[in-house]
Design a protein around this motif. Structure first.
Motif, PDB file in Angstrom:
ATOM      1  N   THR A  22     -49.013   7.095 -13.096  1.00 17.41           N
ATOM      2  CA  THR A  22     -49.909   5.920 -13.261  1.00 17.41           C
ATOM      3  C   THR A  22     -50.909   5.887 -14.410  1.00 17.41           C
ATOM      4  O   THR A  22     -50.938   4.933 -15.238  1.00 17.41           O
ATOM      5  CB  THR A  22     -50.730   5.572 -11.895  1.00 17.41           C
ATOM      6  OG1 THR A  22     -49.931   5.638 -10.799  1.00 17.41           O
ATOM      7  CG2 THR A  22     -51.578   4.259 -11.816  1.00 17.41           C
ATOM      8  N   THR A  40     -50.927   5.286  -5.427  1.00 16.74           N
ATOM      9  CA  THR A  40     -50.525   3.796  -5.609  1.00 16.74           C
ATOM     10  C   THR A  40     -49.669   3.639  -4.194  1.00 16.74           C
ATOM     11  O   THR A  40     -48.824   4.170  -3.877  1.00 16.74           O
ATOM     12  CB  THR A  40     -49.422   3.662  -6.694  1.00 16.74           C
ATOM     13  OG1 THR A  40     -49.695   4.620  -7.680  1.00 16.74           O
ATOM     14  CG2 THR A  40     -49.495   2.230  -7.376  1.00 16.74           C
ATOM     15  N   ASP A  63     -43.933   2.144 -12.281  1.00 15.21           N
ATOM     16  CA  ASP A  63     -44.475   3.299 -11.949  1.00 15.21           C
ATOM     17  C   ASP A  63     -44.123   3.534 -10.346  1.00 15.21           C
ATOM     18  O   ASP A  63     -44.390   2.656  -9.560  1.00 15.21           O
ATOM     19  CB  ASP A  63     -46.008   2.971 -11.892  1.00 15.21           C
ATOM     20  CG  ASP A  63     -46.830   4.209 -11.616  1.00 15.21           C
ATOM     21  OD1 ASP A  63     -46.369   5.261 -11.576  1.00 15.21           O
ATOM     22  OD2 ASP A  63     -48.019   3.668 -11.253  1.00 15.21           O
ATOM     23  N   THR A  64     -43.806   4.894 -10.186  1.00 15.53           N
ATOM     24  CA  THR A  64     -43.476   5.056  -8.826  1.00 15.53           C
ATOM     25  C   THR A  64     -44.730   5.164  -8.019  1.00 15.53           C
ATOM     26  O   THR A  64     -45.633   5.497  -8.455  1.00 15.53           O
ATOM     27  CB  THR A  64     -42.619   6.224  -8.464  1.00 15.53           C
ATOM     28  OG1 THR A  64     -43.481   7.403  -9.157  1.00 15.53           O
ATOM     29  CG2 THR A  64     -41.217   6.235  -9.132  1.00 15.53           C
TER      30      THR A  64
HETATM   31 MG    MG Z   1     -49.245   6.684  -9.179  1.00 13.02          MG
END
Ligand code: MG
Ligand code: GDP
Length: 177
Positions: A22, A40, A63-64
């Protein structure tokens, strides 16, 4: 300007939790960094427009979002990827050891036929924490060499080589399209 005719390159960031995925995206897209860790939730997408060989492209960075802890990510995430970064943290040997797991996951899930040509790169992040390093640059370079993929050492915190990494892979992706 309209977005309509500008091609989109889907860029994936894969790697263990906390390696800085991230943060790399935020650094690249917004030029910001925060040291407060926030896992996240849901999908995190960033878009950045850039010029490659005199043509505009939009990088769409995926982004995972915490699914790392739930095992495999859904195929939706991998499908249609144009580039992929496998990210590890140079202060975490475990995150480096897990690169091969991410490598396998990516290629089996994304259904890429020609692995050799696919623009995949490895990022060793957090190089600003030089004193806490657990993985040397040489060791990471050797791993990448054995898989014939480029290696980038970055810091999302101070920004070093973050643009270089994203833009090198994007260039490669444009070249094979
Ligand atoms: Mg992240
Ligand atoms: P993610 O789980 O892979 O998305 O990791 P995050 O981007 O959320 O980062 C995890 C933690 O590492 C956060 O506390 C970040 O502030 C920190 N971090 C990320 N990149 C760097 C870096 O380049 N240097 C340092 N010192 N810390 C970083």
């Amino acid at each position: 300007m309209s977005n309509r005719h500008i091609p989109i390159l889907k860029v994936l960031l894969l790697g263990d939790m906390c390696v800085g995925k991230t943060s790399l995206m935020r650094r690249y897209v917004n030029k910001t960094f925060t040291s407060v860790y926030k896992n996240t939730v849901g999908a995190d997408l960033g878009t950045k427009r850039l010029v490659i060989n005199e043509s505009l492209v939009n990088l769409q960075i995926w982004d995972t979002a915490g699914q790392e802890i739930c095992g495999k990510l859904g195929t939706i995430f991998y499908r249609g990827a144009d580039c992929c970064f496998l990210v590890f943290d140079v202060t975490s040997r475990k995150s480096f050891q897990n690169l091969s797991k991410w490598w396998e996951d990516f290629f089996s899930m994304a259904g890429i036929k020609n692995r050799d040509k696919f623009p995949l790169g490895v990022v060793g992040n957090k190089i600003d924490l030089e004193n806490e390093r657990e993985v040397s640059k040489r060791e990471a370079q050797q791993w990448c060499k054995s898989f014939s993929v480029p290696y980038f050492e970055c810091s999302a915190k101070d920004g070093s080589d973050v643009e270089l990494a994203f833009e090198s892979l994007a260039e490669k992706a444009v070249a094979i399209q």
